[in-house]
Design a protein around this motif. Structure first.
Motif, mmCIF file in Angstrom:
data_model
loop_
_atom_site.group_PDB
_atom_site.id
_atom_site.type_symbol
_atom_site.label_atom_id
_atom_site.label_comp_id
_atom_site.label_asym_id
_atom_site.label_seq_id
_atom_site.Cartn_x
_atom_site.Cartn_y
_atom_site.Cartn_z
ATOM 1 N N LEU A 37 37.925 41.140 41.608
ATOM 2 C CA LEU A 37 36.746 40.564 41.356
ATOM 3 C C LEU A 37 36.480 40.276 39.696
ATOM 4 C CD1 LEU A 37 33.741 39.671 41.635
ATOM 5 C CD2 LEU A 37 32.972 41.879 41.367
ATOM 6 N N PHE A 38 36.989 41.152 39.152
ATOM 7 C CA PHE A 38 37.467 40.954 37.634
ATOM 8 C C PHE A 38 38.332 39.916 37.133
ATOM 9 C CE2 PHE A 38 38.674 42.065 33.023
ATOM 10 C CZ PHE A 38 37.502 42.014 32.770
ATOM 11 N N GLU A 39 39.349 40.038 37.960
ATOM 12 C CA GLU A 39 40.416 38.863 37.814
ATOM 13 C C GLU A 39 39.833 37.350 38.209
ATOM 14 O OE1 GLU A 39 43.211 38.778 36.570
ATOM 15 O OE2 GLU A 39 43.566 40.731 35.948
ATOM 16 N N LYS A 40 39.099 37.328 39.146
ATOM 17 C CA LYS A 40 38.329 36.125 39.276
ATOM 18 C C LYS A 40 37.404 35.486 38.308
ATOM 19 C CE LYS A 40 38.807 36.117 44.572
ATOM 20 N NZ LYS A 40 38.240 36.004 45.553
ATOM 21 N N ILE A 41 36.492 36.755 37.657
ATOM 22 C CA ILE A 41 35.386 36.583 36.867
ATOM 23 C C ILE A 41 36.638 35.940 35.644
ATOM 24 C CG2 ILE A 41 34.144 37.376 34.932
ATOM 25 C CD1 ILE A 41 33.253 39.450 37.241
ATOM 26 N N ARG A 42 37.561 36.697 35.070
ATOM 27 C CA ARG A 42 38.249 36.169 34.082
ATOM 28 C C ARG A 42 38.767 34.645 34.233
ATOM 29 N NH1 ARG A 42 41.145 39.964 30.848
ATOM 30 N NH2 ARG A 42 41.386 41.376 32.436
ATOM 31 N N SER A 43 39.383 34.568 35.458
ATOM 32 C CA SER A 43 40.011 33.333 35.624
ATOM 33 C C SER A 43 38.820 32.160 35.434
ATOM 34 C CB SER A 43 40.697 33.164 36.989
ATOM 35 O OG SER A 43 41.915 34.199 36.726
#
Length: 291
Positions: free
Chosen positions: A278-284
């Motif tokens: 989830l955090f990687e998707k938010i960051r991207s």
């Protein structure tokens, strides 16, 4: 290299808990540096825990200089947070203290620098004298080395400052910096978490920051490992760093900053495997889709 200082000092701290897996990863990280196309560098090792393995590695190349400090190895267990912070920050500051290069490059124990990394970053810093810290995008890999995708990064100094209240915008394993800028910023501070995020905020007060779009490092994502044992401490530590960024850099939070931080708070209630994705998707989404 008697009588001649290297252009780059590569800082390679290592806590050796005696485990074969950690030693294997560190050996791969070291080989990534020794295989660089750019050759005018030294490697400064700051080692704690077991010492014999690092001493053996240090004998492989005349450019390696080894420094040690005492920290009890704990095999198969998570280190208490305060002990972990003491160890890694002591090791990194020890490496900085002994570095001779005009530039310092960071190389974490479990990540792999691509062969062109040092050459690319040296060329960039030589041609951009106002930039004091340069990172890059990363190729994410799993524990076995399988590629998982690219972690994008905000590039220009302005982009980095626009994201600095959302997350750490400069990936530690990719950084090359001017030694003078890190010294002026004050190096790492014992007790800070995330310690690198805290340093980049202070470096942004005295210099410009930049990230290269080209991935220069393979960043290893461990399932449930590393900082996942300290989720709450990292979250609240990051909030302290963001508050410091507001004061030091004169940045006021935008609605997007608030939204990203609220999503990070919500993500704490998810299992770690879901939270990381989830955090990687938010960051991207913020980095790629938010400009």
């Amino acid at each position: 290299m008697p009588g001649k200082k290297p252009k780059v000092s590569v800082l390679m701290p290592f806590y050796d808990n005696g485990g074969e897996a950690n030693r294997s990863l560190y050996s791969q990280a070291l080989e990534g540096i020794l295989s660089q196309s750019f050759r005018d560098f030294e490697i400064v090792m700051g080692v704690s825990g077991e010492k014999k393995f690092a001493r053996k590695l240090a004998g492989k190349d005349r450019r390696i200089r080894l420094y040690e400090f005492d920290q009890k190895p704990i095999l198969g267990k998570s280190i208490p947070l305060q002990e972990k912070l003491y160890g890694i920050i002591t090791a990194r500051n020890m490496c900085l203290e002994h570095a001779l290069g005009k530039f310092v490059a960071y190389a974490d124990y479990d990540d792999i620098s691509l062969p062109s990394r040092l050459a690319t970053q040296v060329k960039f810093l030589d041609s951009h004298p106002r930039v004091g810290v340069v990172g890059s995008a990363m190729i994410m890999i799993d524990s076995a080395g399988k590629e998982l995708g690219i972690r994008a990064v905000p590039q220009t100094d302005g982009d980095i400052r626009r994201h600095i209240l959302q997350f750490n915008p400069v990936p530690q394993p990719t950084v090359m910096a001017r030694s003078s800028v890190i010294a002026k910023a004050g190096g790492y501070r014992i007790g800070e978490i995330p310690e690198d995020y805290d340093l980049w905020v202070r470096a942004a007060k005295v210099s410009k920051l930049y990230n290269l779009k080209e991935p220069l490092v393979k960043y290893r994502v461990h399932p449930g490992g590393g900082a996942s044992n300290y989720i709450l401490e990292l979250y609240f530590g990051s909030l302290r760093v963001k508050w410091r960024a507001m004061r030091l850099l004169g940045i006021m939070p935008s609605p997007k900053d608030v939204a990203v931080n609220l999503l990070q708070l919500v993500s704490l209630f998810f299992p770690n495997s879901i939270r990381r994705v989830l955090f990687e998707k938010i960051r991207s989404r913020v980095v790629i889709g938010g400009e």
